[in-house]
Structures are given as C-alpha cells and as structure tokens.
Motif scaffolding. Structure first.
Motif, PDB file in Angstrom:
ATOM      1  N   MET A  15      23.482  44.860   3.929  1.00  0.00           N
ATOM      2  CA  MET A  15      23.037  45.776   5.413  1.00  0.00           C
ATOM      3  C   MET A  15      21.885  46.034   5.175  1.00  0.00           C
ATOM      4  SD  MET A  15      25.328  48.845   6.355  1.00  0.00           S
ATOM      5  CE  MET A  15      24.853  50.021   6.721  1.00  0.00           C
ATOM      6  N   ASN A  16      21.233  46.011   5.994  1.00  0.00           N
ATOM      7  CA  ASN A  16      19.605  47.183   6.187  1.00  0.00           C
ATOM      8  C   ASN A  16      19.868  48.460   5.867  1.00  0.00           C
ATOM      9  OD1 ASN A  16      18.487  44.256   6.005  1.00  0.00           O
ATOM     10  ND2 ASN A  16      19.026  44.873   8.581  1.00  0.00           N
ATOM     11  N   SER A  17      19.114  49.164   5.484  1.00  0.00           N
ATOM     12  CA  SER A  17      19.284  50.824   5.687  1.00  0.00           C
ATOM     13  C   SER A  17      18.944  51.192   6.652  1.00  0.00           C
ATOM     14  CB  SER A  17      18.407  51.229   4.730  1.00  0.00           C
ATOM     15  OG  SER A  17      16.627  51.170   4.239  1.00  0.00           O
ATOM     16  N   PRO A  18      18.839  52.451   7.013  1.00  0.00           N
ATOM     17  CA  PRO A  18      18.927  53.150   8.216  1.00  0.00           C
ATOM     18  C   PRO A  18      16.997  53.880   8.250  1.00  0.00           C
ATOM     19  CG  PRO A  18      19.239  54.580   6.672  1.00  0.00           C
ATOM     20  CD  PRO A  18      19.857  53.287   6.426  1.00  0.00           C
ATOM     21  N   TYR A  19      16.391  52.670   7.609  1.00  0.00           N
ATOM     22  CA  TYR A  19      14.837  53.277   7.184  1.00  0.00           C
ATOM     23  C   TYR A  19      14.459  51.826   7.885  1.00  0.00           C
ATOM     24  CZ  TYR A  19      15.762  57.641   4.784  1.00  0.00           C
ATOM     25  OH  TYR A  19      15.671  58.704   3.861  1.00  0.00           O
ATOM     26  N   GLN A  20      15.131  50.721   7.218  1.00  0.00           N
ATOM     27  CA  GLN A  20      14.775  49.609   7.551  1.00  0.00           C
ATOM     28  C   GLN A  20      15.052  49.387   9.660  1.00  0.00           C
ATOM     29  OE1 GLN A  20      17.051  47.169   4.752  1.00  0.00           O
ATOM     30  NE2 GLN A  20      15.522  47.347   3.582  1.00  0.00           N
ATOM     31  N   ILE A  21      16.003  49.902   9.477  1.00  0.00           N
ATOM     32  CA  ILE A  21      16.521  49.589  10.692  1.00  0.00           C
ATOM     33  C   ILE A  21      15.671  50.412  12.299  1.00  0.00           C
ATOM     34  CG2 ILE A  21      18.632  49.675  12.675  1.00  0.00           C
ATOM     35  CD1 ILE A  21      20.569  49.665  10.500  1.00  0.00           C
ATOM     36  N   LEU A  22      15.286  51.867  11.730  1.00  0.00           N
ATOM     37  CA  LEU A  22      14.320  52.249  12.396  1.00  0.00           C
ATOM     38  C   LEU A  22      12.472  51.922  12.293  1.00  0.00           C
ATOM     39  CD1 LEU A  22      16.038  55.646  12.125  1.00  0.00           C
ATOM     40  CD2 LEU A  22      16.060  54.153  13.892  1.00  0.00           C
ATOM     41  N   GLY A  23      12.451  50.834  10.922  1.00  0.00           N
ATOM     42  CA  GLY A  23      11.408  50.898  10.888  1.00  0.00           C
ATOM     43  C   GLY A  23       9.894  52.138  10.291  1.00  0.00           C
ATOM     44  N   VAL A  24      10.840  52.893   9.585  1.00  0.00           N
ATOM     45  CA  VAL A  24       9.841  53.785   8.929  1.00  0.00           C
ATOM     46  C   VAL A  24       9.940  53.576   6.811  1.00  0.00           C
ATOM     47  CG1 VAL A  24       9.900  55.264  10.848  1.00  0.00           C
ATOM     48  CG2 VAL A  24      12.013  55.469   9.362  1.00  0.00           C
ATOM     49  N   SER A  25       8.827  54.143   6.656  1.00  0.00           N
ATOM     50  CA  SER A  25       9.688  54.616   4.876  1.00  0.00           C
ATOM     51  C   SER A  25       9.879  55.639   4.683  1.00  0.00           C
ATOM     52  CB  SER A  25       8.126  54.974   4.626  1.00  0.00           C
ATOM     53  OG  SER A  25       7.661  56.147   4.731  1.00  0.00           O
ATOM     54  N   GLN A  77      21.313  54.144  16.800  1.00  0.00           N
ATOM     55  CA  GLN A  77      22.210  55.808  16.782  1.00  0.00           C
ATOM     56  C   GLN A  77      23.005  55.901  15.015  1.00  0.00           C
ATOM     57  OE1 GLN A  77      22.153  57.280  19.395  1.00  0.00           O
ATOM     58  NE2 GLN A  77      23.050  59.256  18.314  1.00  0.00           N
ATOM     59  N   GLN A  78      22.707  55.056  15.279  1.00  0.00           N
ATOM     60  CA  GLN A  78      23.874  55.564  13.352  1.00  0.00           C
ATOM     61  C   GLN A  78      22.840  55.614  12.802  1.00  0.00           C
ATOM     62  OE1 GLN A  78      26.229  51.945  12.537  1.00  0.00           O
ATOM     63  NE2 GLN A  78      28.365  53.496  13.600  1.00  0.00           N
ATOM     64  N   ALA A  79      21.545  54.903  12.238  1.00  0.00           N
ATOM     65  CA  ALA A  79      20.476  55.115  11.416  1.00  0.00           C
ATOM     66  C   ALA A  79      20.039  56.293  12.002  1.00  0.00           C
ATOM     67  CB  ALA A  79      19.555  53.672  11.697  1.00  0.00           C
ATOM     68  N   PHE A  80      20.019  56.427  12.990  1.00  0.00           N
ATOM     69  CA  PHE A  80      18.974  57.520  13.293  1.00  0.00           C
ATOM     70  C   PHE A  80      19.807  58.924  12.426  1.00  0.00           C
ATOM     71  CE2 PHE A  80      18.361  61.666  15.685  1.00  0.00           C
ATOM     72  CZ  PHE A  80      16.765  61.666  15.675  1.00  0.00           C
ATOM     73  N   ASP A  81      21.562  58.416  12.312  1.00  0.00           N
ATOM     74  CA  ASP A  81      22.151  60.095  12.713  1.00  0.00           C
ATOM     75  C   ASP A  81      22.282  60.520  11.401  1.00  0.00           C
ATOM     76  OD1 ASP A  81      22.718  60.223  14.915  1.00  0.00           O
ATOM     77  OD2 ASP A  81      24.765  59.554  15.052  1.00  0.00           O
ATOM     78  N   LEU A  82      22.075  59.074  10.185  1.00  0.00           N
ATOM     79  CA  LEU A  82      22.379  59.354   8.322  1.00  0.00           C
ATOM     80  C   LEU A  82      20.398  60.057   8.291  1.00  0.00           C
ATOM     81  CD1 LEU A  82      23.151  56.052   8.028  1.00  0.00           C
ATOM     82  CD2 LEU A  82      24.646  58.003   7.443  1.00  0.00           C
TER      83      LEU A  82
END
Length: 111
Positions: free
Chosen positions: A1-11, A43-48
């Motif tokens: 599973m990708n981390s929320p950082y990877q999903i949003l493309g940020v460090s 949305q879930q990645a951003f919420d995290l």
C-alpha cells in the motif's frame, strides 16, 4: 500500500500548504464523478496528513499491514535451517506486524 505522502506526491517534510496544494491538484485530476475509488484514496490520504497534528498521529500510530506468516518466514528462514536474527532486526520486523492480519492461532482468546 502506498503511504498518504506517496498518494499525494509530497515529501514527509512538506508543509500544510504544500500538502493542501497537492491534494487540490490530485482532486482536480481525479474528480469524484470520474474516478470515485481514486478520489476516495486521495481524500483518505489527505485526511491522514492534512495538518501537523494529523501527521504526528499518522507517524506515531500507523502500522503497515504485513502478513504475519511471511514475517515469521523472513525472521526464521523457513526455506532453510532456522537462523535467529539479531535482536535489533527482529524487533524491527515485529514493529511491522498488523494485529488485524495476525493468524487466529497467535491471538489471545478473551477470558
């Protein structure tokens, strides 16, 4: 599973503003009416990780999902003779265990 950082493309060092900008860009590229599963993932990645408190909570309490049997196989070398891992390596492996994925034979039965 990708981390929320990877999903949003940020460090992991990204600021609140950078994370919000990446979220808005991802939503623009994957609107809910065109790609509902991807939108939910965004949305879930951003919420995290949307603010400092959320990122701290994620860092402290997130446990990646790992197959417990695979963890034991890696730790004890089921393909060959059992060789114990150094204590530090074994503790690192134990830190990756997800209780939800633990086989029933290893879970304690309620009293």
């Amino acid at each position: 599973m990708n981390s929320p950082y990877q999903i949003l493309g940020v460090s992991e060092q990204a600021s609140d503003a950078d994370i919000k900008q990446a979220y808005l860009q991802a939503v623009k590229e994957h609107p809910p009416e065109r790609d509902p599963p991807r939108f939910r993932q965004i949305q879930q990645a951003f919420d995290l990780i949307k603010d400092e408190d959320s990122r701290l909570r994620y860092a402290l309490f997130h446990v990646p999902n790992v197959e417990f049997d695979a963890l034991l196989d890696r730790a004890f070398g089921q393909d060959g003779p059992m060789r114990p891992l150094p204590a530090d390596d074994f503790l690192k492996l134990l830190g990756t265990i997800s209780i939800d994925k633990m086989p029933a034979k290893f879970k304690q039965k309620p009293s």
